[in-house]
Scaffold this motif. Structure first.
Motif, PDB file in Angstrom:
ATOM      1  N   LEU A 409      -6.687  27.765  14.455  1.00 26.00           N
ATOM      2  CA  LEU A 409      -7.785  26.967  13.905  1.00 26.00           C
ATOM      3  C   LEU A 409      -8.554  27.716  12.816  1.00 26.00           C
ATOM      4  O   LEU A 409      -9.288  27.100  12.036  1.00 26.00           O
ATOM      5  N   PRO A 414     -12.433  22.853   9.072  1.00 28.03           N
ATOM      6  CA  PRO A 414     -12.181  21.526   9.638  1.00 28.03           C
ATOM      7  C   PRO A 414     -12.250  20.460   8.532  1.00 28.03           C
ATOM      8  O   PRO A 414     -12.785  20.733   7.451  1.00 28.03           O
ATOM      9  N   ALA A 440     -14.483  18.676  19.639  1.00 25.65           N
ATOM     10  CA  ALA A 440     -13.169  18.028  19.618  1.00 25.65           C
ATOM     11  C   ALA A 440     -13.218  16.680  20.331  1.00 25.65           C
ATOM     12  O   ALA A 440     -14.031  16.461  21.234  1.00 25.65           O
ATOM     13  N   VAL A 466     -12.180  18.564  15.371  1.00 23.43           N
ATOM     14  CA  VAL A 466     -10.775  18.576  15.781  1.00 23.43           C
ATOM     15  C   VAL A 466     -10.438  17.277  16.505  1.00 23.43           C
ATOM     16  O   VAL A 466     -11.221  16.802  17.348  1.00 23.43           O
TER      17      VAL A 466
END
Length: 602
Positions: A409, A414, A440, A466
């Motif tokens: 990640l 993001p 998420a 996410v």
């Protein structure tokens, strides 16, 4: 009287004649008369037949037994086969397999199949290309196609058009496109839009994120608008056209983009188009106003659409436009019978479009059976990966994957999309990320529609960093700002891999796709991945380079890959997808012919 008396010794008399019944005597007399009256030529014909029969009996192999003749034929065939190369033998074997698995029933309505109805001419529309484009020489059209890497196949193909204004869209549509930052058509739109606007049936194949949705939704809006201007729809009428999608999320996304274009048209003074979203998990009572006033466009998943048609909530008497988005995935997911049943509700010819990023030859041949003089528009190889995606493949042990996610990640900011093969893995990853403080959300087929919509809305609205998803989010969903896709596990089919990584690198942007592999992955799917990486000129990790590759050793004289699933790392005789399909069919038969579980959406 004695035993030697004449009365008991008639059989010893030389003049004795046995008794013949009257009926037999009459028949014998009749046959005698017939034979006497037979014409000479009839006698000659009978003699000729006897001679022919005798000649057959006395042929060159009359004295050879059938067993010996069979041995001789077998030897002759073996001699012919020994002359063929191994490649020719392999191609013949693959052709036999393809013929065996080919769909025998055409993709048409029951009424058309029963009555043998075959349409020979495409639907006529009022749209025509500008005169300066029509009068341009053919070499200019070919040069445009070559520049955009467009491959076309079909009869009387409409010319490609490089600008939206030359496609005669109203100013409101051009304003909408400009608001979305779309200034020029993509390659699939350069050729696809003129084909659809001309009324031609079409198979459109282009890599993910290439603008396929716009290529079929824009013409449908124009056709519906034209019908509404000519004669407004009243209660109980419509739709003019339908778009059928394999998943609820894709259907909603398409519905929202059409509604956005409709809003721009309304602001410019055009009549309002009524669009119906017909998917499972939502109450159709909420859309009763749209249904009651007459509908122009329906965007649906197959299950709910079939339910609405069976309940006669609307009919397809006026419907002249049908688009199957992600058509190959829909047929593979078990919706073939539903699609055929939907077609049975049409009362007249319709324009049929099939779009996808992955469409193997098997599906293309099957799809042609539903189309009238189709035009095939192909941008790149069917099933090829998006070249704007950097593909990274890493060997990660099964027990280390979930921990290694946090490190992955860190590669990009993001939003990030994580794919897993099954629902349990999706839930485990989601829970792990929440424990580690990562914002998420998760989505899979086992969640309620409200949960799924909340997850998609939160992710698209940048409220969550996410999205953890199963393959329900891999087909056609547009997340324009995603820079990174992580495949927690390698999917079982290479087509799903292509769709997954296609969620990034969209609309000309670049993206990264990281895929975890280990010993749990089948060798054939890894070979498919290896060839896909080579085709896209991506780095091939050493663990894939060391794999024994039959295509480079045994089948080096054969070009292409599997004609059944489109995988580049195997031939159809070793296709894992075909093997899985056969096992599923055998399982259905062993259970008494009951329907198997369908992987699609209601």
């Amino acid at each position: 009287m004695s035993k030697n008396d004449d009365t008991f010794g008639l059989e010893d008399d030389d003049d004795y004649v046995p008794y013949v019944p009257i009926k037999q005597r009459r028949e014998a007399k009749f046959q005698k008369l017939v034979s006497q009256r037979r014409l000479p030529e009839q006698q000659n014909l009978a003699e000729a037949d006897e001679e022919i029969e005798d000649s057959h009996k006395a042929g060159p192999k009359a004295n050879v037994s059938l067993i010996d003749q069979a041995v001789e034929v077998k030897k002759q065939k073996m001699l012919e086969d020994s002359v063929k190369t191994e490649a020719e033998k392999k191609l013949e074997e693959e052709k036999a397999i393809m013929d065996a698995v080919a769909q025998k029933k055409h993709l048409a309505s029951d009424r058309e199949l029963a009555k043998g109805i075959i349409y020979t001419n495409p639907i006529q529309t009022t749209w025509r290309p500008p005169r300066h484009i029509l009068e341009a020489p053919q070499r200019e059209h070919d040069a445009i196609r070559q520049r955009y890497h467009i491959l076309v196949d079909g009869e009387e193909i409409p010319p490609p058009i490089k600008h939206f204004r030359d496609m005669k869209f109203p100013p409101a549509i051009l304003k909408y496109l400009k608001s979305k930052g779309i200034n020029r058509p993509t390659p699939i739109q350069v050729q696809g839009l003129p084909v659809v606007l001309s009324g031609r049936d079409m198979i459109g194949i282009a890599f993910t994120g290439s603008g396929k949705t716009l290529a079929f939704s824009l013409p449908l809006i124009m056709f519906a608008l034209e019908e509404e201007v000519k004669l407004p729809l009243i209660r109980g009428e419509g739709p003019i056209g339908m778009i059928v999608c394999p998943s609820r999320e894709l259907a909603r996304q398409t519905y929202e983009s059409i509604c956005a274009m409709n809003e721009f048209l309304i602001l410019d003074g055009y009549p309002k188009l009524r669009i119906l979203l017909c998917i499972g998990g939502i109450s159709m009572a909420d859309q009763w106003n749209t249904l009651s006033d007459g509908i122009h466009i329906v965007v649906a998943t197959p299950g709910r659409l079939m339910d609405m048609l069976e309940k006669r909530k609307f009919n397809l008497d006026l419907c002249k436009f049908l688009c199957l988005d992600e058509a190959d995935r829909m047929i593979d997911m078990g919706f073939e019978d539903d699609v055929r049943n939907i077609m049975s509700y049409f009362t007249d010819q319709r324009q049929t479009l099939l779009y996808s990023a992955t469409m193997p030859k098997k599906i293309q041949d099957f799809a042609r059976s539903a189309l009238v003089k189709p035009v095939i528009v192909n941008v790149g190889r069917a099933g090829a990966a998006n070249l704007d995606v950097i593909q990274e493949v890493e060997y990660v042990k099964q027990e280390s994957k979930i921990v290694y996610l946090l490190e992955c990640l860190q590669k990009t900011p993001p939003p990030v999309l994580i794919f897993a093969e099954n629902k349990n893995d999706v839930d485990d990853i989601h829970e792990y990320l929440l424990v580690k403080g990562v914002e998420a959300v998760a989505i899979h087929g086992g969640k309620s529609q409200d949960e799924r919509e909340f997850a998609i809305r939160s992710f698209k609205g940048y409220k969550k960093d996410v999205l953890v998803a199963s393959d329900v989010a891999s087909k056609g969903l547009d997340f324009p700002d995603i820079q990174h896709v992580i495949n927690y596990d390698m999917p079982k089919e290479i087509e799903n891999y292509v769709h997954r990584i296609g969620r990034t690198g969209r609309s000309g942007k670049t993206g990264v796709a990281t895929t975890f592999i280990n010993m749990n992955c089948s060798e054939q799917i890894l070979l498919d991945l290896k060839h896909l990486l080579k085709e896209a000129k991506q780095r091939v990790p050493p663990v894939l380079e060391t794999l024994r590759d039959p295509l480079e050793e045994e089948y080096k004289d054969l070009s292409g890959g599997c004609t059944f699933c489109g995988g580049l790392g195997h031939r159809i005789s070793e296709c894992p997808k075909l093997d899985a399909q056969r096992r599923q069919q055998l399982g259905i038969i062993s259970r008494g012919g009951g329907g198997g579980e369908r992987g699609g959406e209601y």
